[in-house]
Design an enzyme around this catalytic site. Structure first.
Site, PDB file in Angstrom:
ATOM      1  N   ASP A   1     -20.814 -35.630  35.758  1.00 49.16           N
ATOM      2  CA  ASP A   1     -21.786 -34.552  35.955  1.00 49.16           C
ATOM      3  C   ASP A   1     -22.226 -34.422  37.400  1.00 49.16           C
ATOM      4  OD1 ASP A   1     -23.112 -37.061  35.580  1.00 49.16           O
ATOM      5  OD2 ASP A   1     -25.003 -36.019  35.244  1.00 49.16           O
TER       6      ASP A   1
ATOM      7  N   GLU B   1     -25.461 -38.628  34.211  1.00 53.34           N
ATOM      8  CA  GLU B   1     -25.993 -39.610  35.154  1.00 53.34           C
ATOM      9  C   GLU B   1     -27.110 -39.030  36.002  1.00 53.34           C
ATOM     10  OE1 GLU B   1     -26.379 -41.924  38.911  1.00 53.34           O
ATOM     11  OE2 GLU B   1     -25.835 -39.823  38.659  1.00 53.34           O
TER      12      GLU B   1
END
Length: 363
Positions: free
Chosen positions: A77, A135
């Site tokens: 991400d 994350e």
């Protein structure tokens, strides 16, 4: 209408080309599925890997019976895009860059890991490759946290490497991170007669002054100097344009040295802001460097890197908490992470691939 489905990822391409392809697939936190599907598809073509998927977290493992196992991990991400996808190549002062969201944080490291995972069928260590989601948001959503709770056996290893940007050096451990809300209360009144109320927003002024005057401490931990940070990152309050507000909230982010526990960091905030109601909204412990481990020393020597501290929080802390020494090693300048001019040197991507390949093959 044109087909908007991204093309399959090609791990046989050079790592720069693969980085661009991965960066050009939007994967802002919470929207990683398309990229996760393509990563899984690329890994599934490698017969030497055993695959496991949990949500948008993909794990690929060799099972060669080696004496040592290492984990190499990277998150899929990114923070939100701001006109910097698709990526583009640029040359600045004679240096070639790939410019755009995710290039530094951390799709360059993901590309290197994906390429090596597919190509290295016979590494000198067994390797667990992890590509995970969420994350960049609250720790409770982190794909590794979820996976560790469901399959702790997948985290059993002698050493872990996070492909986070580190300028091609090895950054040991990481600072912890804490977010708290400071809440001030007051009494509502009409703004034509403000003396009849108590303005909660005004009551936050001492906290803002304290934050503006804060001088970051540098803390030595096992020979590495970790610089702390304290920042106001959000403020809210107000009822209407003609009402004295009776509540206001200031959000503060504290980045603390890995020598401090989360509880100690929380107490430090309560001590610094005693007049406010302090509410913890997110907390993640830091990680001590662990660079004295002989296996880690061998890695440092093999990749020819210098040991440095990691100021930002990364999932090395998650491995450290499980008793697995962990470091950050990846292409890119960490000071460019999350910026609108995020970019990575092309030679840094290639150098990281060479370093990891050499170490994993014993070259």
């Amino acid at each position: 209408m044109p087909d908007e489905t991204p093309a399959p990822l090609d791990p046989t391409a050079d790592s720069v080309t693969l980085t661009k392809a991965i960066c050009d697939i939007p994967s802002v936190s919470g929207d990683e599925t398309v990229l996760a599907d393509l990563v899984e598809q690329a890994l599934a073509a490698a017969s030497h890997l055993e695959l496991h998927r949990d949500g948008d977290t993909i794990v690929a493992r060799t099972n060669l019976g080696r004496e040592r196992r290492v984990v190499i991990a990277g998150h899929l991400d990114t923070v939100p895009i701001n006109g910097n996808v698709p990526t583009r190549f640029e040359t600045e002062d004679g240096v070639d860059y790939l410019w755009g969201r995710g290039t530094t944080d951390m799709k360059g490291g993901v590309a290197v890991a994906l390429k090596l995972a597919v190509e290295l069928a016979d590494p000198v260590y067994d390797v667990t490759w992890m590509f995970y989601d969420h994350e960049e948001v609250a720790a409770d959503l982190n794909g590794l946290k979820r996976l560790a709770e469901a399959r702790p056996d997948l985290f059993e290893a002698d050493f872990a490497i996070l492909g986070e940007s580190s300028n091609g050096q090895v950054e040991g451990g990481c600072n912890g991170t804490l977010r708290v809300e400071l809440r001030a209360t007051g009494t509502r009144a009409h703004t034509s007669r403000p003396w009849m109320g108590v303005n909660a927003i005004h009551a936050l002024a001492p906290a803002l002054e304290r934050l503006a005057a804060f001088e970051a401490e540098t803390v030595d931990v096992e020979g590495l100097a970790y610089r702390e940070g304290l920042s106001a990152v959000g403020i809210g309050g107000g009822v209407a344009g003609n009402v004295v507000p009776d509540e206001a909230v200031l959000t503060v982010n504290y980045r603390f040295a890995p020598s401090r526990t989360v509880d100690e960091a929380i107490q430090a905030m309560r001590t610094l802001f005693p007049e406010y109601d302090v509410t913890v909204t997110d907390a993640s412990a830091g990680a001590r460097p662990g660079l004295d481990d002989p296996f880690v020393q061998g890695f440092l020597a093999a990749v020819g890197a210098e040991a440095r501290p990691k100021y930002g929080w990364t999932d090395v802390a998650r491995f450290s908490a499980l008793g697995v020494p962990a470091v950050n090693y990846g292409p890119g300048d960490p000071s460019l992470a999350h910026t609108d001019d995020e970019r990575v040197r092309l030679d840094a991507i290639l150098a990281c691939e060479i370093g990891l390949r050499s170490w994993l093959t014993g070259a």
